[in-house]
Motif scaffolding. Structure first.
Motif, PDB file in Angstrom:
ATOM      1  N   THR A   1       0.848  -1.061  -0.069  1.00 43.95           N
ATOM      2  CA  THR A   1       0.056  -0.043   0.052  1.00 43.95           C
ATOM      3  C   THR A   1       0.911   1.128   0.041  1.00 43.95           C
ATOM      4  OG1 THR A   1      -1.821   1.121   1.235  1.00 43.95           O
ATOM      5  CG2 THR A   1      -0.124   0.041   2.409  1.00 43.95           C
TER       6      THR A   1
ATOM      7  N   LYS B   1      -2.976  -4.857  14.372  1.00 47.90           N
ATOM      8  CA  LYS B   1      -3.722  -3.804  13.460  1.00 47.90           C
ATOM      9  C   LYS B   1      -3.079  -2.624  13.586  1.00 47.90           C
ATOM     10  CE  LYS B   1      -8.237  -6.325  13.238  1.00 47.90           C
ATOM     11  NZ  LYS B   1      -9.777  -6.210  13.162  1.00 47.90           N
TER      12      LYS B   1
ATOM     13  N   TRP C   1      -0.668   3.983  11.651  1.00 50.21           N
ATOM     14  CA  TRP C   1      -2.124   3.419  11.188  1.00 50.21           C
ATOM     15  C   TRP C   1      -2.711   2.726  12.179  1.00 50.21           C
ATOM     16  CZ3 TRP C   1      -4.771   2.709   6.846  1.00 50.21           C
ATOM     17  CH2 TRP C   1      -5.670   1.791   6.801  1.00 50.21           C
ATOM     18  N   ASN C   2      -4.089   3.488  12.590  1.00 50.50           N
ATOM     19  CA  ASN C   2      -4.893   3.245  13.537  1.00 50.50           C
ATOM     20  C   ASN C   2      -5.964   2.096  13.220  1.00 50.50           C
ATOM     21  OD1 ASN C   2      -6.597   4.481  11.850  1.00 50.50           O
ATOM     22  ND2 ASN C   2      -6.947   6.346  13.240  1.00 50.50           N
ATOM     23  N   GLY C   3      -5.800   1.283  12.057  1.00 47.90           N
ATOM     24  CA  GLY C   3      -6.640   0.352  11.775  1.00 47.90           C
ATOM     25  C   GLY C   3      -7.666   0.862  10.527  1.00 47.90           C
ATOM     26  N   SER C   4      -7.609   1.971  10.465  1.00 50.18           N
ATOM     27  CA  SER C   4      -8.668   2.682   9.527  1.00 50.18           C
ATOM     28  C   SER C   4      -8.003   3.611   8.541  1.00 50.18           C
ATOM     29  CB  SER C   4      -9.902   3.142  10.077  1.00 50.18           C
ATOM     30  OG  SER C   4      -9.509   4.133  10.999  1.00 50.18           O
ATOM     31  N   THR C   5      -7.174   4.441   9.113  1.00 48.86           N
ATOM     32  CA  THR C   5      -6.466   5.666   8.429  1.00 48.86           C
ATOM     33  C   THR C   5      -5.120   5.785   8.770  1.00 48.86           C
ATOM     34  OG1 THR C   5      -7.307   7.122   9.827  1.00 48.86           O
ATOM     35  CG2 THR C   5      -8.655   6.996   8.045  1.00 48.86           C
ATOM     36  N   TRP C   6      -4.185   6.290   7.916  1.00 49.76           N
ATOM     37  CA  TRP C   6      -2.890   6.709   8.221  1.00 49.76           C
ATOM     38  C   TRP C   6      -2.808   8.091   8.953  1.00 49.76           C
ATOM     39  CZ3 TRP C   6       1.269   3.857   8.551  1.00 49.76           C
ATOM     40  CH2 TRP C   6       1.042   2.634   7.624  1.00 49.76           C
ATOM     41  N   GLN C   7      -2.384   8.397   9.666  1.00 45.57           N
ATOM     42  CA  GLN C   7      -1.995   9.717  10.629  1.00 45.57           C
ATOM     43  C   GLN C   7      -0.598  10.041  10.612  1.00 45.57           C
ATOM     44  OE1 GLN C   7      -3.959   9.474  14.184  1.00 45.57           O
ATOM     45  NE2 GLN C   7      -6.075   8.936  13.489  1.00 45.57           N
TER      46      GLN C   7
ATOM     47  N   VAL D   1      -3.983  -3.018   5.994  1.00 44.91           N
ATOM     48  CA  VAL D   1      -4.128  -1.693   5.464  1.00 44.91           C
ATOM     49  C   VAL D   1      -4.696  -1.696   3.944  1.00 44.91           C
ATOM     50  CG1 VAL D   1      -2.215  -0.565   6.664  1.00 44.91           C
ATOM     51  CG2 VAL D   1      -1.576  -1.489   4.523  1.00 44.91           C
ATOM     52  N   PRO D   2      -5.520  -0.896   3.442  1.00 46.06           N
ATOM     53  CA  PRO D   2      -5.851  -0.874   2.004  1.00 46.06           C
ATOM     54  C   PRO D   2      -4.578  -1.214   1.013  1.00 46.06           C
ATOM     55  CG  PRO D   2      -6.889   1.042   2.958  1.00 46.06           C
ATOM     56  CD  PRO D   2      -5.745   0.417   4.202  1.00 46.06           C
TER      57      PRO D   2
END
Length: 593
Positions: free
Chosen positions: A86, A108, A132-138, A361-362
């Motif tokens: 990704t 995750k 990566w918090n499991g849904s988005t990159w910060q 991750v996606p």
């Protein structure tokens, strides 16, 4: 037009317990080799600037790669699926240099650290944290450090999943150590803290977190006389937020030439230092002070050693043995066993297709493998990391989501490594990926029947102790939950009191305003003011009673907070007592449990 800054790319040895891989990194790409395989399980044939990997189990490898195109990519490699990649971010590589990658996968959750130069000040390095918090990159900016060549920072992981950032910056005549902590439960950073003020300019550093959560820091500082001193400091308990750093009074050793590299390891409770100065020194500290174990002046190949255990993590600078390729230098002094065998194979691309497993991750699936292979006689060194005295972890009782209790480690690890390397013919073109990368390290483990028998004899007694301590923890957890419920009720009562107090103040202000509006030019008779004064006095009394109730509620809340702190200290004491029980009981309990 700016020119892309090329980094010095060194291979990496990735180890997890008793498994090992070899990550070859070159200017034209990178390749990952597994045990007993002459062909890479993963190959990237694109120019790269940085790459870093880590094993989280014998079948899973995580990679983060910064390509020359500016793509910062994360790749997940599993034993039963196609590598999944990704794109994290697109970075500016034309006018910015990047150094010192760190990668921490935790289920995750994924942490990536790197440093980049400031566009107008090349000696100023900015430290970035990608999360990566499991849904988005910060992305979080962690501060700056000043150094002419390399950013001096390190990230350690403790047994509770918290990250500890140590960075050193030079300011005039002093070097300042700044520390920060990432809470692994709430995913929050604390505030940067200036922990040490060190006279002189620090040229190199290394840091590690031991299995008992003692954080060690080592550095090379240039003195006024032009010499270079090796010094150290330690933080006794990294779990404590207010735990201070204790620097050493005297230097460990003094050198006359600059240091090219500094590595630190913990193996079996013993600390090891590798100092690459005029000559290469291996130093040991088994609790009785530092002493030189061996020296060598013929080592050339740099190596990054990334080791992930059950409860700890090490990433350190090291050197490769000139005789046994893909093997750490001084493996004999470290207690590592090397068995040499011969094997040749052809390096062919991996064209097998697998059903992809869901990535954390996606992901997209670029073509990582070429359509043709470059036949080349290569080696297949087998590297075995063996950790004796390890028991299988037991399942913990599920706890309420609102209560987070630190997990009690049920195993203590001592490291005994066994390296099986393979003899290799002289190959001049093996350093480039396009001509066929170097093959990897892999491992074969043979169980020790004496260790297994001794571990079975102690399993029953330890199970009883663990069961008793689990019951005690459950009772403490119930008490904590009850106190949290009471604290919640107290907060609700305080809010009700405050709302009533606001209502009383509004009534007082409205009455005062009405009195001003209704006031006539003639003096008001004294008798007409008596009801108003009486109402005002009643309101004052009610206000005082409300204030007294608020003070009582605040005191109760403070008592509840102190009770929670006492319970936390009791939980920590129970964990310490359990660890002490495991270290007692004779020779086998010491080396097996």
């Amino acid at each position: 037009m700016a020119i892309i800054s090329r980094n010095t790319l060194n291979p990496q040895l990735l180890t997890f317990e008793n498994e090992a891989l070899y990550l070859h990194i070159g200017a034209q790409g990178c390749a990952l080799f597994k045990k007993n395989s002459g062909k890479p399980t993963f190959r990237l044939q694109e120019p790269v600037l940085l790459a870093h990997g880590i094993m989280t189990d014998p079948q899973t490898v995580h990679l983060v790669i910064l390509k020359s195109s500016g793509d910062l990519c994360y790749t997940l490699i599993t034993g039963t699926g196609t590598p999944q990649t990704t794109l994290i971010a697109k970075l500016d590589v034309r006018s910015t240099r990047y150094r010192r990658l760190f990668l921490f996968p935790q289920g995750k959750v994924i942490h990536i650290f790197y440093a980049s130069t400031h566009q107008s000040i090349p000696e100023l390095w900015r430290i970035e944290h990608r999360f990566w918090n499991g849904s988005t990159w910060q992305s979080t900016h962690m501060g700056e450090v000043v150094h002419p060549k390399e950013p001096l920072y390190n990230v350690n992981l403790d047994s509770q999943g918290n990250l500890h950032l140590c960075s050193i910056t030079f300011q005039g005549r002093y070097s300042l150590l700044f520390t920060n902590r990432f809470n692994g439960t709430f995913h929050l950073w604390g505030s940067p803290t200036e922990s040490l003020k060190i006279p002189g300019e620090i040229t190199n550093m290394a840091a590690l977190m031991t299995t008992d959560n003692v954080q060690h820091l080592f550095w090379i500082v240039k003195t006024i006389a032009g010499q270079f001193e090796l010094r150290s400091a330690q933080q006794v308990d990294a779990h404590e937020l207010v735990s201070s750093w204790n620097p050493s009074i005297a230097p460990i050793k003094t050198f006359n030439s600059p240091c090219k590299g500094l590595g630190a390891l913990e193996l079996g409770g013993v600390l090891w230092l590798l100092v690459h100065s005029g000559e290469i020194l291996l130093m040991q500290n088994d609790g009785k002070g530092w002493r030189i174990i061996s020296s060598n002046s013929h080592l050339r190949q740099h190596l990054h050693w990334v080791h992930k255990g059950r409860n700890y993590y090490h990433q350190t600078y090291w050197l490769e043995d000139p005789m046994q390729r893909h093997t750490p230098a001084f493996h004999g002094e470290l207690g590592l066993t090397v068995n040499v065998s011969t094997q040749t194979s052809n390096c062919q691309p991996n064209t097998m297709e697998y059903a992809p497993s869901p990535p954390p991750v996606p992901a997209f699936y670029p073509e990582q493998f070429s359509s043709h292979g470059d036949p080349l006689q290569t080696i297949s060194p087998t590297i075995n990391l063996r950790e004796l005295n390890s028991l299988s972890p037991q399942k913990n009782t599920p706890l309420p989501d609102a209560i987070k209790v630190p997990e009690i480690p049920l195993t203590t690890e001592t490291n005994s490594f066994s390296f099986d390397t393979i003899a290799e013919a002289d190959m001049t073109a093996a350093s480039e990926i396009s001509a066929g990368p170097e093959t990897n390290a892999a491992s074969e483990i043979v169980a020790d029947p004496e260790v297994i028998a001794a571990s079975e004899t102690t399993a029953e007694s330890e199970t009883a102790v663990v069961f008793e301590e689990t019951n005690q923890l459950q009772s403490l957890i119930k008490t904590v939950a009850h106190l949290e419920h009471e604290n919640y009720l107290i907060n609700q009562a305080m809010q009700n009191m405050l709302s009533k107090f606001d209502q009383v103040m509004e009534i007082i202000s409205e009455n005062a305003l009405q009195l001003k509006q209704d006031q006539e030019p003639e003096p008001t008779p004294f008798d007409e003011l008596e009801p108003v004064k009486e109402a005002m006095s009643n309101l004052e009394k009610e206000t005082q009673s409300l204030s007294q109730v608020l003070r009582v509620m605040m005191s109760k809340q403070e008592e509840s907070d102190s009770s929670l702190e006492k319970l936390e200290s009791q939980i920590c004491q129970l964990q310490t007592e359990k660890n002490d029980l495991k270290t007692k009981g004779g020779f086998w309990n010491k080396w097996i449990t």
